[in-house]
Write an enzyme that holds these catalytic residues in place. Structure first.
Site, mmCIF file in Angstrom:
data_model
loop_
_atom_site.group_PDB
_atom_site.id
_atom_site.type_symbol
_atom_site.label_atom_id
_atom_site.label_comp_id
_atom_site.label_asym_id
_atom_site.label_seq_id
_atom_site.Cartn_x
_atom_site.Cartn_y
_atom_site.Cartn_z
ATOM 1 N N LYS A 9 18.036 -13.926 12.394
ATOM 2 C CA LYS A 9 17.911 -13.109 13.607
ATOM 3 C C LYS A 9 17.086 -13.861 14.668
ATOM 4 O O LYS A 9 16.459 -14.891 14.368
ATOM 5 C CB LYS A 9 17.260 -11.777 13.243
ATOM 6 C CG LYS A 9 18.108 -10.924 12.289
ATOM 7 C CD LYS A 9 17.443 -9.576 12.093
ATOM 8 C CE LYS A 9 18.257 -8.683 11.174
ATOM 9 N NZ LYS A 9 17.658 -7.344 11.042
ATOM 10 N N TYR A 49 26.443 -3.192 14.225
ATOM 11 C CA TYR A 49 25.498 -2.151 13.829
ATOM 12 C C TYR A 49 26.054 -0.737 14.032
ATOM 13 O O TYR A 49 25.284 0.218 14.106
ATOM 14 C CB TYR A 49 24.183 -2.332 14.591
ATOM 15 C CG TYR A 49 23.310 -3.451 14.037
ATOM 16 C CD1 TYR A 49 23.058 -3.557 12.671
ATOM 17 C CD2 TYR A 49 22.705 -4.394 14.877
ATOM 18 C CE1 TYR A 49 22.262 -4.575 12.150
ATOM 19 C CE2 TYR A 49 21.893 -5.392 14.372
ATOM 20 C CZ TYR A 49 21.673 -5.480 13.005
ATOM 21 O OH TYR A 49 20.873 -6.476 12.491
ATOM 22 N N PHE A 57 16.338 4.071 15.987
ATOM 23 C CA PHE A 57 16.057 2.668 16.277
ATOM 24 C C PHE A 57 17.289 1.872 16.749
ATOM 25 O O PHE A 57 17.222 0.663 16.952
ATOM 26 C CB PHE A 57 15.439 1.978 15.047
ATOM 27 C CG PHE A 57 16.283 2.080 13.794
ATOM 28 C CD1 PHE A 57 17.267 1.147 13.522
ATOM 29 C CD2 PHE A 57 16.084 3.123 12.893
ATOM 30 C CE1 PHE A 57 18.041 1.231 12.377
ATOM 31 C CE2 PHE A 57 16.851 3.225 11.723
ATOM 32 C CZ PHE A 57 17.827 2.268 11.470
ATOM 33 N N ARG A 102 11.926 -12.284 3.433
ATOM 34 C CA ARG A 102 11.162 -11.314 4.234
ATOM 35 C C ARG A 102 9.745 -11.147 3.690
ATOM 36 O O ARG A 102 8.811 -10.921 4.454
ATOM 37 C CB ARG A 102 11.890 -9.974 4.266
ATOM 38 C CG ARG A 102 13.169 -10.021 5.103
ATOM 39 C CD ARG A 102 14.029 -8.824 4.783
ATOM 40 N NE ARG A 102 15.193 -8.696 5.636
ATOM 41 C CZ ARG A 102 16.251 -7.969 5.288
ATOM 42 N NH1 ARG A 102 16.285 -7.335 4.134
ATOM 43 N NH2 ARG A 102 17.284 -7.882 6.110
ATOM 44 N N ASN A 112 12.879 -8.555 11.075
ATOM 45 C CA ASN A 112 12.802 -8.884 9.642
ATOM 46 C C ASN A 112 13.581 -10.148 9.300
ATOM 47 O O ASN A 112 14.111 -10.304 8.215
ATOM 48 C CB ASN A 112 13.221 -7.682 8.783
ATOM 49 C CG ASN A 112 14.656 -7.266 9.011
ATOM 50 O OD1 ASN A 112 15.336 -7.792 9.894
ATOM 51 N ND2 ASN A 112 15.148 -6.340 8.200
ATOM 52 N N HIS A 115 19.596 -11.076 8.353
ATOM 53 C CA HIS A 115 20.528 -10.009 7.980
ATOM 54 C C HIS A 115 21.474 -10.555 6.913
ATOM 55 O O HIS A 115 21.870 -11.720 6.972
ATOM 56 C CB HIS A 115 21.363 -9.564 9.199
ATOM 57 C CG HIS A 115 22.515 -8.700 8.807
ATOM 58 N ND1 HIS A 115 22.396 -7.344 8.600
ATOM 59 C CD2 HIS A 115 23.806 -9.010 8.502
ATOM 60 C CE1 HIS A 115 23.563 -6.860 8.212
ATOM 61 N NE2 HIS A 115 24.438 -7.852 8.142
ATOM 62 N N GLU A 126 32.048 -8.131 8.485
ATOM 63 C CA GLU A 126 31.107 -8.915 9.285
ATOM 64 C C GLU A 126 31.585 -10.353 9.460
ATOM 65 O O GLU A 126 31.454 -10.928 10.538
ATOM 66 C CB GLU A 126 29.711 -8.853 8.646
ATOM 67 C CG GLU A 126 29.121 -7.447 8.737
ATOM 68 C CD GLU A 126 27.856 -7.230 7.907
ATOM 69 O OE1 GLU A 126 27.398 -8.174 7.234
ATOM 70 O OE2 GLU A 126 27.322 -6.100 7.951
HETATM 71 P P1 CMP Z 1 19.560 -5.314 8.961
HETATM 72 O O1 CMP Z 1 19.744 -5.731 7.553
HETATM 73 O O2 CMP Z 1 19.921 -6.260 10.027
HETATM 74 O O3 CMP Z 1 20.377 -3.964 9.192
HETATM 75 C C1 CMP Z 1 19.939 -2.917 9.987
HETATM 76 C C2 CMP Z 1 18.613 -3.205 10.601
HETATM 77 O O4 CMP Z 1 17.980 -2.080 11.163
HETATM 78 C C3 CMP Z 1 17.650 -3.667 9.538
HETATM 79 O O5 CMP Z 1 17.997 -4.951 9.143
HETATM 80 C C4 CMP Z 1 16.312 -3.526 10.246
HETATM 81 O O6 CMP Z 1 15.966 -4.691 10.973
HETATM 82 C C5 CMP Z 1 16.618 -2.412 11.227
HETATM 83 N N1 CMP Z 1 15.865 -1.215 10.914
HETATM 84 C C6 CMP Z 1 15.977 -0.450 9.836
HETATM 85 N N2 CMP Z 1 15.094 0.580 9.912
HETATM 86 C C7 CMP Z 1 14.443 0.438 11.082
HETATM 87 C C8 CMP Z 1 13.420 1.166 11.731
HETATM 88 N N3 CMP Z 1 12.903 2.261 11.172
HETATM 89 N N4 CMP Z 1 12.984 0.715 12.922
HETATM 90 C C9 CMP Z 1 13.515 -0.401 13.470
HETATM 91 N N5 CMP Z 1 14.503 -1.130 12.905
HETATM 92 C C10 CMP Z 1 14.942 -0.722 11.714
#
Ligand code: CMP
Length: 143
Positions: A9, A49, A57, A102, A112, A115, A126
């Site tokens: 990311k 997404y 979020f 992570r 984080n 992905h 994807e």
């Molecule tokens: P990812 O695996 O990219 O898929 C969905 C993303 O949503 C996840 O990683 C997090 O980065 C993000 N995410 C999930 N929960 C939250 C949250 N409570 N606040 C912000 N981002 C979130």
């Protein structure tokens, strides 16, 4: 052979973690079959997404993933989808164990680092969202 979609990311790219992340999957024994540094168009981020649309979020998620370049990859190998998820660690870095990506490098759930597809179905979706078929290569490991 099973394939998965992994993406460093914008925070991972900014922090210079592409090499470290690629290296972990290479050393594990998985095979890189597609990769590109790219800026994600908003329309692609919204498709990627889509399952999170309506969550509190969601807007932040789309705006963050389009805020800078990402490093999109396709990796191949036996059980690569589940194993890559283990190597990434829990979605929220506060729950991710040391030794995972992570757990070692992330602090907040929004930023984080990486992905990874969570199922065979999402991997297929994807991969085809981010890569054209001709951008993926087939090759045999000789060493
Ligand atoms: P990812 O695996 O990219 O898929 C969905 C993303 O949503 C996840 O990683 C997090 O980065 C993000 N995410 C999930 N929960 C939250 C949250 N409570 N606040 C912000 N981002 C979130």
């Amino acid at each position: 052979m099973e394939k998965t979609f992994l993406m460093v990311k914008p925070d991972g790219v900014q922090r210079g973690l592409i090499g470290e992340i690629v290296s972990r999957f290479e050393r594990k024994g998985f095979q890189l079959v597609g990769a590109k540094l790219m800026q994600i168009p908003t329309s692609v981020a919204e498709q990627h997404y889509g399952e999170h649309k309506g969550k509190p979020f969601y807007d932040e998620l789309v705006s963050f993933i389009t805020s800078g370049p990402v490093f999109a990859m396709v990796w191949q190998g036996e059980n690569v989808i589940a194993t890559a998820r283990q190597m990434m660690g829990a979605t929220n870095p506060k729950d991710a164990l040391p030794g995972t990506i992570r757990g070692d490098y992330g602090v907040t759930v929004g930023k984080n680092i990486i992905h990874g597809s969570d199922s065979l179905e999402s991997a297929k979706r994807e991969i085809s969202l981010f890569f054209k078929e001709e951008e993926l290569v087939e090759y045999t490991r000789t060493v």
